[in-house]
Motif scaffolding. Sequence first.
Motif, short mmCIF file in Angstrom:
data_model
loop_
_atom_site.label_atom_id
_atom_site.label_comp_id
_atom_site.label_asym_id
_atom_site.label_seq_id
_atom_site.Cartn_x
_atom_site.Cartn_y
_atom_site.Cartn_z
N GLY A 1 -6.70 -9.07 5.08
CA GLY A 1 -7.83 -9.87 5.54
C GLY A 1 -8.09 -9.72 7.02
O GLY A 1 -8.44 -10.67 7.71
N VAL A 2 -7.93 -8.47 7.52
CA VAL A 2 -8.17 -8.17 8.94
C VAL A 2 -9.12 -6.99 9.04
O VAL A 2 -9.36 -6.29 8.06
N ASP A 3 -9.65 -6.76 10.24
CA ASP A 3 -10.52 -5.59 10.39
C ASP A 3 -9.66 -4.33 10.51
O ASP A 3 -8.47 -4.41 10.81
N PRO A 4 -10.25 -3.17 10.26
CA PRO A 4 -9.48 -1.92 10.26
C PRO A 4 -8.75 -1.62 11.58
O PRO A 4 -7.68 -1.03 11.56
N ALA A 5 -9.31 -2.03 12.71
CA ALA A 5 -8.63 -1.78 13.99
C ALA A 5 -7.32 -2.56 14.07
O ALA A 5 -6.31 -2.03 14.53
N VAL A 6 -7.33 -3.79 13.61
CA VAL A 6 -6.10 -4.60 13.59
C VAL A 6 -5.14 -4.01 12.57
O VAL A 6 -3.92 -3.93 12.82
N ALA A 7 -5.66 -3.57 11.44
CA ALA A 7 -4.81 -2.95 10.42
C ALA A 7 -4.12 -1.71 10.97
O ALA A 7 -2.94 -1.49 10.73
N GLU A 8 -4.85 -0.90 11.74
CA GLU A 8 -4.24 0.32 12.29
C GLU A 8 -3.09 -0.01 13.24
O GLU A 8 -2.02 0.60 13.17
N VAL A 9 -3.29 -0.98 14.10
CA VAL A 9 -2.21 -1.40 15.01
C VAL A 9 -1.03 -1.92 14.20
O VAL A 9 0.12 -1.60 14.49
N GLY A 10 -1.34 -2.68 13.15
CA GLY A 10 -0.28 -3.22 12.30
C GLY A 10 0.47 -2.14 11.54
O GLY A 10 1.70 -2.17 11.44
N VAL A 11 -0.26 -1.17 11.00
CA VAL A 11 0.38 -0.07 10.27
C VAL A 11 1.34 0.68 11.19
O VAL A 11 2.48 0.97 10.81
N GLY B 1 -7.33 9.56 2.05
CA GLY B 1 -6.44 9.87 3.16
C GLY B 1 -6.03 8.63 3.93
O GLY B 1 -6.03 7.52 3.42
N SER B 2 -5.72 8.87 5.19
CA SER B 2 -5.21 7.80 6.04
C SER B 2 -6.25 6.71 6.28
O SER B 2 -5.91 5.53 6.39
N VAL B 3 -7.53 7.07 6.33
CA VAL B 3 -8.57 6.07 6.54
C VAL B 3 -8.63 5.12 5.34
O VAL B 3 -8.72 3.90 5.51
N GLU B 4 -8.57 5.67 4.15
CA GLU B 4 -8.56 4.84 2.94
C GLU B 4 -7.33 3.93 2.93
O GLU B 4 -7.40 2.76 2.55
N PHE B 5 -6.19 4.46 3.36
CA PHE B 5 -4.97 3.66 3.45
C PHE B 5 -5.21 2.47 4.39
O PHE B 5 -4.89 1.33 4.05
N LEU B 6 -5.79 2.73 5.55
CA LEU B 6 -6.06 1.65 6.52
C LEU B 6 -7.01 0.61 5.93
O LEU B 6 -6.80 -0.60 6.12
N PHE B 7 -8.04 1.06 5.23
CA PHE B 7 -8.98 0.11 4.63
C PHE B 7 -8.31 -0.74 3.55
O PHE B 7 -8.60 -1.93 3.42
N ARG B 8 -7.40 -0.15 2.81
CA ARG B 8 -6.66 -0.93 1.80
C ARG B 8 -5.79 -1.99 2.47
O ARG B 8 -5.73 -3.13 2.03
N VAL B 9 -5.10 -1.60 3.52
CA VAL B 9 -4.27 -2.56 4.26
C VAL B 9 -5.14 -3.66 4.85
O VAL B 9 -4.83 -4.85 4.75
N ALA B 10 -6.26 -3.27 5.47
CA ALA B 10 -7.16 -4.25 6.08
C ALA B 10 -7.66 -5.24 5.03
O ALA B 10 -7.68 -6.46 5.27
N HIS B 11 -8.05 -4.73 3.88
CA HIS B 11 -8.55 -5.60 2.81
C HIS B 11 -7.45 -6.56 2.34
O HIS B 11 -7.69 -7.76 2.21
N PHE C 1 -2.05 11.31 8.07
CA PHE C 1 -1.28 10.10 8.31
C PHE C 1 -0.29 10.27 9.45
O PHE C 1 0.09 9.30 10.10
N ASP C 2 0.11 11.50 9.72
CA ASP C 2 1.11 11.75 10.75
C ASP C 2 0.67 11.26 12.12
O ASP C 2 1.49 10.97 12.99
N ALA C 3 -0.63 11.11 12.34
CA ALA C 3 -1.11 10.61 13.63
C ALA C 3 -0.74 9.14 13.83
O ALA C 3 -0.70 8.67 14.96
N THR D 1 0.83 -1.20 0.00
CA THR D 1 0.00 0.00 0.00
C THR D 1 0.87 1.25 0.00
O THR D 1 0.53 2.25 -0.66
N LEU D 2 1.99 1.21 0.70
CA LEU D 2 2.94 2.33 0.65
C LEU D 2 3.43 2.55 -0.78
O LEU D 2 3.53 3.69 -1.24
N ALA D 3 3.74 1.45 -1.47
CA ALA D 3 4.24 1.56 -2.84
C ALA D 3 3.23 2.26 -3.75
O ALA D 3 3.61 2.94 -4.69
N GLU D 4 1.95 2.09 -3.45
CA GLU D 4 0.91 2.76 -4.24
C GLU D 4 0.84 4.25 -3.92
O GLU D 4 0.39 5.03 -4.75
N ARG D 5 1.24 4.63 -2.73
CA ARG D 5 1.03 6.00 -2.25
C ARG D 5 2.19 6.94 -2.48
O ARG D 5 2.02 8.15 -2.41
#
Length: 130
Positions: A80-90, A67-77, A117-119, A31-35
Amino acid sequence: MRFPRFVEAVSRRAELPTEQAATISRAVLQTLAERVTGGESADLAAQLPDELSGYLAAPPGDPPTGGSVEFLFRVAHRAGVDPAVAEVGVRAVLTTLREAVTVGEFEDMVAQLPRGFDAMVDPIPRPGDV
């Protein structure tokens, strides 16, 4: 830093099983490579071992919007995890990346990330910080 050590660090920071940390690490790097620009992606990849840098191949075309929310949803998708797990992982992946590359390279990458994203990125320690 080899991929297994990278994943171990992400797993420890995110308090996730190693296999899930590996999946999230790959998803974040893709996802970083896309951004970021292709040149920035290549610069970042050059500082990482082949097992990690392969996930930073810049895809053709324009980067996705959002923005950052879309980034999290892309990572989550992707992971294969929910967005809360994706956020911790990111957060864990970015902290581990910060340790794996030079400060300048990390700052260059963060400067290209979506607004808000800085948050998710811990401040970079400066010499003399206590």
